[in-house]
Every structure is written in structure tokens, then in C-alpha cells.
Design a protein around this motif. Structure first.
Motif, mmCIF file in Angstrom:
data_model
loop_
_atom_site.group_PDB
_atom_site.id
_atom_site.type_symbol
_atom_site.label_atom_id
_atom_site.label_comp_id
_atom_site.label_asym_id
_atom_site.label_seq_id
_atom_site.Cartn_x
_atom_site.Cartn_y
_atom_site.Cartn_z
ATOM 1 N N GLY A 263 1.145 16.873 4.132
ATOM 2 C CA GLY A 263 -0.776 17.780 3.884
ATOM 3 C C GLY A 263 -1.685 16.763 3.473
ATOM 4 N N MET A 264 -2.359 16.540 2.192
ATOM 5 C CA MET A 264 -2.956 15.299 1.497
ATOM 6 C C MET A 264 -2.588 14.216 2.363
ATOM 7 N N MET A 265 -1.040 13.533 2.110
ATOM 8 C CA MET A 265 -1.420 12.517 2.795
ATOM 9 C C MET A 265 -1.742 11.921 4.460
ATOM 10 N N GLN A 266 -1.607 13.275 5.483
ATOM 11 C CA GLN A 266 -1.839 13.459 6.434
ATOM 12 C C GLN A 266 -3.718 13.277 6.786
ATOM 13 N N ALA A 267 -4.212 13.666 5.393
ATOM 14 C CA ALA A 267 -5.670 14.062 5.740
ATOM 15 C C ALA A 267 -6.699 12.902 5.319
ATOM 16 N N LEU A 268 -5.545 11.797 4.425
ATOM 17 C CA LEU A 268 -6.206 10.565 3.511
ATOM 18 C C LEU A 268 -6.051 9.715 4.831
ATOM 19 N N TYR A 269 -4.289 9.283 5.128
ATOM 20 C CA TYR A 269 -3.541 8.068 6.379
ATOM 21 C C TYR A 269 -3.338 8.319 7.490
ATOM 22 N N GLN A 270 -3.258 9.577 8.072
ATOM 23 C CA GLN A 270 -2.244 10.365 8.905
ATOM 24 C C GLN A 270 -0.383 9.478 8.351
ATOM 25 N N ASP A 271 -0.813 9.591 6.584
ATOM 26 C CA ASP A 271 0.379 9.705 6.313
ATOM 27 C C ASP A 271 1.120 8.446 6.820
ATOM 28 N N ARG A 272 0.259 7.005 7.156
ATOM 29 C CA ARG A 272 0.622 6.101 7.903
ATOM 30 C C ARG A 272 -0.172 5.300 7.009
ATOM 31 N N LEU A 273 0.454 4.099 6.409
ATOM 32 C CA LEU A 273 -0.665 2.795 5.534
ATOM 33 C C LEU A 273 -0.169 1.708 6.163
ATOM 34 N N PRO A 274 -0.799 0.680 6.546
ATOM 35 C CA PRO A 274 -0.878 -0.696 7.052
ATOM 36 C C PRO A 274 -0.281 -1.620 6.901
ATOM 37 N N ALA A 275 0.630 -2.286 7.471
ATOM 38 C CA ALA A 275 1.757 -3.377 7.358
ATOM 39 C C ALA A 275 0.891 -4.149 6.517
ATOM 40 N N PRO A 276 1.146 -5.423 5.558
ATOM 41 C CA PRO A 276 0.931 -6.034 4.839
ATOM 42 C C PRO A 276 0.899 -7.242 5.790
ATOM 43 N N GLN A 277 0.202 -8.257 6.475
ATOM 44 C CA GLN A 277 0.472 -9.296 7.104
ATOM 45 C C GLN A 277 0.859 -10.388 6.431
ATOM 46 N N LYS A 278 0.874 -11.030 5.540
ATOM 47 C CA LYS A 278 1.085 -11.906 4.645
ATOM 48 C C LYS A 278 2.247 -10.838 3.159
ATOM 49 N N ARG A 279 3.241 -10.789 3.402
ATOM 50 C CA ARG A 279 4.112 -9.936 2.289
ATOM 51 C C ARG A 279 4.392 -10.677 1.356
ATOM 52 N N VAL A 280 4.661 -10.475 0.268
ATOM 53 C CA VAL A 280 5.623 -11.848 -0.586
ATOM 54 C C VAL A 280 6.425 -10.638 -1.895
ATOM 55 N N ASP A 281 7.456 -10.742 -1.986
ATOM 56 C CA ASP A 281 8.415 -9.558 -2.384
ATOM 57 C C ASP A 281 8.512 -10.108 -3.500
ATOM 58 N N LEU A 282 8.170 -9.421 -4.604
ATOM 59 C CA LEU A 282 8.476 -9.327 -5.693
ATOM 60 C C LEU A 282 9.868 -9.385 -6.394
ATOM 61 N N ALA A 283 10.465 -8.845 -5.374
ATOM 62 C CA ALA A 283 12.284 -9.160 -6.030
ATOM 63 C C ALA A 283 12.825 -10.655 -6.604
ATOM 64 N N ASP A 284 11.785 -11.349 -5.666
ATOM 65 C CA ASP A 284 12.294 -13.213 -5.018
ATOM 66 C C ASP A 284 11.889 -13.853 -6.138
ATOM 67 N N THR A 285 10.370 -13.519 -7.076
ATOM 68 C CA THR A 285 10.221 -13.596 -7.816
ATOM 69 C C THR A 285 9.837 -13.352 -9.463
ATOM 70 N N THR A 286 9.877 -14.707 -9.954
ATOM 71 C CA THR A 286 9.443 -14.058 -11.633
ATOM 72 C C THR A 286 8.093 -14.354 -12.475
ATOM 73 N N SER A 287 7.487 -15.420 -11.884
ATOM 74 C CA SER A 287 5.813 -15.772 -11.247
ATOM 75 C C SER A 287 5.064 -15.422 -10.071
ATOM 76 N N ILE A 288 4.138 -15.616 -10.761
ATOM 77 C CA ILE A 288 3.010 -15.729 -9.781
ATOM 78 C C ILE A 288 1.478 -16.302 -9.940
ATOM 79 N N ASP A 289 1.474 -17.537 -9.397
ATOM 80 C CA ASP A 289 0.482 -18.567 -9.298
ATOM 81 C C ASP A 289 -1.084 -18.938 -7.816
ATOM 82 N N VAL A 290 -1.538 -17.897 -8.914
ATOM 83 C CA VAL A 290 -2.922 -17.803 -8.069
ATOM 84 C C VAL A 290 -4.028 -17.832 -7.649
ATOM 85 N N ALA A 291 -4.944 -18.667 -7.554
ATOM 86 C CA ALA A 291 -6.650 -18.681 -8.440
ATOM 87 C C ALA A 291 -6.940 -19.093 -9.358
ATOM 88 N N GLY A 292 -5.634 -19.794 -10.243
ATOM 89 C CA GLY A 292 -5.859 -20.515 -11.289
ATOM 90 C C GLY A 292 -5.656 -19.463 -11.895
#
Length: 232
Positions: free
Chosen positions: A108-137
Motif C-alpha cells: 500500500g505504501m509503495m503504491q502510494a509513493l511510486y505506484q510500486d514501480r521505479l524507473p529503470a536506470p539507463q546506464k546501469r553498472v553491476d557491482l557484481a562485476d567489479t571490485t572498485s569504482i573510479d569516478v570523479a577523482g
């Protein structure tokens, strides 16, 4: 931990949403780019305000795990400016349908907040495939830390001000994340605490997903959940 990549970082924390989630904006000193960690429910407008006030540009969004209080506005912010969103694929069951991580009582809460659906990220990076993140210094090591959810991670960074860990909902000041929600696993949490959390340096500052900051030294000697018995 990458002890060879030191930088002074600026960290601005916001407490957002009905679950009082800690959302962190992190920038290398002198940089105009920022990474947002765990922008949950109702985070977007406040993050935008901080970016505008500080003259920062969003370089990426990182989720420590897939619960809606940590990713409610994550894809929304990332998609607005076309930057990556990092999250572990083991938590994909919550990525688009937030109630799937909270159980039937939350629908009920999720339906009220988001219609129980979130947008998909257009640029998704899977943390299962990496041990580090290098971004913006910024340079984060990514430690897999399942238990609260299958895809929980801890992010660590070595800085001129000492080592820092963003622990999400793995470990808090005096407590740990619950394991009774869908995807939670007490045995996995016990292994994570022994093999991932306890080896962290005593000097490490811990920035959790809820509640006040703490240190590894404080938790090692004062957190009763870090004294879990070994598995039979």
C-alpha cells in the motif's frame, strides 16, 4: 583497500524519507563533480538543491543495496543527467518493484509513493562485476556483504583524513541490518560480519545507512552483533 590512492574528500549527508535514510554526497576536494550514495525516498529535490548551492555536477549514483529507502530516487537522479547508477544485480528483484524487498505489508505504501514501480536506470553498472569504482577523482573499493539483502555492498575509501566505509544497512552504531525481510539471510550476515566487517581497520570511520557515524574500533568493542558465534 587502495592505500596508494589518497584524496581529501568532502562529504555532505542528508537524512531523507520516512525511514530516515542517510544519503551521502561525496566529492574530491577541489572537484566540481559529486557522487551520490543511497538517494532514497524523497532524496531527489534535496540532492538537486545541494548540487545547485555548491556548484557541483552529478557524476554518478551508487546504491549500497536495493531497498527502496536507499534507491527510491537513484535511477531518477542518474537518468536526469545521463550518469551511471551502480548496484549489485543480486538485488535486481527490488530494482523496479520496491515492495518485493519489503513484503506484502508494504504494498500500500509503495503504491502510494511510486505506484510500486521505479524507473529503470539507463546506464546501469553491476557491482557484481567489479571490485572498485573510479569516478570523479574518487576511488572506492567494493566489498560484497550479503545478509541484509543478497546484493549488499560496503564501499571503502582511503583518504588523507583516514579510511572511510559506507556500510549501508550492514552495520550501524551498536547494531546491524535486519535479516527478516525478503532476501535476508542470517547465516550470510554472520559470514559477512566475520569475513568482511571484522577485518576492517580500527581507524576506519563508518558511515551507515541509518543513524550516526561510528568507527570500527567502537563497533569491534561495543557492538554485540559482532560477537556472533561461529557456524556449526
Amino acid at each position: 583497500m587502495r592505500l596508494d590512492r589518497l584524496a581529501r574528500v568532502l562529504i555532505e549527508s542528508l537524512v531523507v524519507g520516512p525511514w530516515a535514510t542517510n544519503c551521502y554526497l561525496v566529492a574530491a576536494d577541489g572537484s566540481s563533480q559529486v557522487v551520490v550514495i543511497d538517494p532514497g525516498v524523497d532524496a531527489a529535490s534535496r540532492v538537486r538543491r545541494v548540487l545547485s548551492e555548491r556548484g557541483w555536477a552529478l557524476a554518478g549514483v551508487i546504491a549500497t543495496h536495493g531497498h527502496v529507502d536507499h534507491i527510491g530516487d537513484a535511477a531518477r537522479l542518474a537518468n536526469e543527467v545521463g550518469v551511471p547508477m551502480w548496484m549489485h544485480s543480486a538485488d535486481d528483484y527490488m530494482l523496479l518493484k520496491p515492495s518485493s524487498g519489503l513484503g506484502p505489508g508494504s504494498r500500500g505504501m509503495m503504491q502510494a509513493l511510486y505506484q510500486d514501480r521505479l524507473p529503470a536506470p539507463q546506464k546501469r553498472v553491476d557491482l557484481a562485476d567489479t571490485t572498485s569504482i573510479d569516478v570523479a577523482g574518487l576511488y572506492f573499493d567494493v566489498l560484497s556483504a550479503p545478509g541484509h539483502t543478497p546484493g549488499c555492498v560496503i564501499l571503502t575509501a582511503a583518504t588523507d583524513d583516514g579510511p572511510i566505509a559506507w556500510t549501508g544497512d550492514v552495520v550501524f552504531d551498536g547494531s546491524i541490518g535486519r535479516t527478516d525481510l525478503p532476501g535476508g539471510d542470517l547465516a550470510a550476515m554472520s559470514r559477512t560480519l566475520r569475513s568482511v566487517v571484522l577485518p576492517l581497520d580500527d581507524a576506519m570511520r563508518l558511515l551507515p545507512g541509518h543513524g550516526p557515524a561510528t568507527t570500527m574500533r567502537r563497533e569491534r568493542f561495543g557492538n554485540p552483533y559482532l560477537e556472533m558465534p561461529a557456524e556449526a
